[in-house]
Design a protein around this motif. Sequence first.
Motif, short mmCIF file in Angstrom:
data_model
loop_
_atom_site.label_atom_id
_atom_site.label_comp_id
_atom_site.label_asym_id
_atom_site.label_seq_id
_atom_site.Cartn_x
_atom_site.Cartn_y
_atom_site.Cartn_z
N SER A 36 0.82 -1.21 0.00
CA SER A 36 0.00 0.00 0.00
C SER A 36 0.86 1.26 0.00
O SER A 36 2.07 1.21 -0.18
CB SER A 36 -0.95 -0.02 1.21
OG SER A 36 -1.89 1.02 1.11
N CYS A 37 0.18 2.39 0.20
CA CYS A 37 0.84 3.70 0.18
C CYS A 37 1.24 4.11 1.59
O CYS A 37 0.61 3.74 2.57
CB CYS A 37 -0.11 4.73 -0.42
SG CYS A 37 0.59 6.40 -0.43
N ASP A 39 0.87 6.88 2.95
CA ASP A 39 0.04 8.00 3.42
C ASP A 39 -0.23 7.89 4.94
O ASP A 39 -0.59 6.82 5.44
CB ASP A 39 -1.29 8.02 2.66
CG ASP A 39 -2.05 9.31 2.88
OD1 ASP A 39 -2.15 10.10 1.94
OD2 ASP A 39 -2.55 9.54 4.02
N LYS A 61 5.07 -0.87 2.08
CA LYS A 61 4.54 0.43 1.65
C LYS A 61 5.58 1.25 0.90
O LYS A 61 6.78 1.11 1.16
CB LYS A 61 4.08 1.24 2.87
CG LYS A 61 2.84 0.69 3.54
CD LYS A 61 2.41 1.61 4.66
CE LYS A 61 1.02 1.22 5.19
NZ LYS A 61 0.53 2.20 6.15
N GLY A 64 2.60 5.95 -2.95
CA GLY A 64 1.65 5.69 -4.03
C GLY A 64 1.36 4.24 -4.33
O GLY A 64 0.57 3.94 -5.22
N GLY A 94 -4.28 0.89 -3.29
CA GLY A 94 -4.07 2.32 -3.50
C GLY A 94 -5.15 3.08 -2.75
O GLY A 94 -6.02 2.49 -2.10
N HIS A 95 -5.12 4.39 -2.82
CA HIS A 95 -6.18 5.14 -2.14
C HIS A 95 -6.54 6.42 -2.88
O HIS A 95 -5.72 6.98 -3.62
CB HIS A 95 -5.77 5.46 -0.69
CG HIS A 95 -4.62 6.43 -0.58
ND1 HIS A 95 -4.80 7.76 -0.29
CD2 HIS A 95 -3.29 6.25 -0.72
CE1 HIS A 95 -3.61 8.35 -0.26
NE2 HIS A 95 -2.68 7.46 -0.52
N CYS A 98 -4.58 10.47 -3.21
CA CYS A 98 -3.17 10.11 -2.97
C CYS A 98 -2.25 11.25 -3.42
O CYS A 98 -2.48 11.88 -4.45
CB CYS A 98 -2.81 8.84 -3.74
SG CYS A 98 -1.12 8.25 -3.43
N LYS A 101 -0.93 11.16 -6.97
CA LYS A 101 -1.78 11.46 -8.14
C LYS A 101 -1.38 12.83 -8.67
O LYS A 101 -1.42 13.83 -7.95
CB LYS A 101 -3.26 11.45 -7.75
CG LYS A 101 -4.19 11.67 -8.93
CD LYS A 101 -5.64 11.68 -8.46
CE LYS A 101 -6.56 12.36 -9.45
NZ LYS A 101 -6.96 11.53 -10.57
N VAL A 142 -5.68 6.50 -9.91
CA VAL A 142 -5.27 5.52 -8.91
C VAL A 142 -5.67 4.10 -9.32
O VAL A 142 -4.92 3.15 -9.10
CB VAL A 142 -5.80 5.89 -7.49
CG1 VAL A 142 -7.32 5.79 -7.40
CG2 VAL A 142 -5.16 5.00 -6.42
N PRO A 172 -9.47 7.21 2.12
CA PRO A 172 -8.70 7.55 3.32
C PRO A 172 -9.51 8.26 4.40
O PRO A 172 -9.02 8.48 5.50
CB PRO A 172 -7.60 8.47 2.78
CG PRO A 172 -8.21 9.11 1.59
CD PRO A 172 -9.14 8.10 0.99
#
Length: 188
Positions: A36-37, A39, A61, A64, A94-95, A98, A101, A142, A172
């Motif tokens: 995953s990201c 974030d 992670k 992105g 992904g989310h 982000c 993006k 994404v 998110p």
Amino acid sequence: MYLDELIEFNQEFSKEKKYIQYQTDKFPDKRIVIFSCMDTRLVELLPNALNIKNGDAKIVKNAGAIIKNPFGSIMRSLLVAVYALKADEILVIGHHDCGMKGFSGKQLIEKAMQRGVQKETINTLEYAGIDVEQWLEGFESVEDSVEHSVGVIRNHPLLPKDTPVHGLVIDPNTGKLDIVTKGYEKIN
Ligand SMILES: [Zn+2]
């Protein structure tokens, strides 16, 4: 500067044995690995939204959830998770909203130059065949980016062909997951 604050907290944490509730072993109880990201909003939300506790899953992670290089550290981590740490399924998450993006590699290079990196250094890397701008670049969609990461993993020559690789996007704010691609149909 945060280090002193972190260390101070940590000494209390250790002294008061607050770690006991987290004790487990290195093998994932749910036998999955999540990519995953990084974030900050996903730090606790992502595992909680998936009912993942300490010891349940491997989590890899980066910025992105992007895989630029099939032979980079992300893919190596996923392969280690599958072969050595008993993960049977891979989830790329992904989310929305982000930071990657629309992220511009060109702008990052400009910022680096403002912070003292010389133009000649960038040129030297370019001459050495490294497309710095492309390497730093984010994505436009994404869902497309998740599909791309999933594609790199599914088609990797070192991944066992019976490993389902799923692609998802998480909100998110609410933690709601949407499936982009399911891995079960793609394995043979
Ligand atoms: Zn992100």
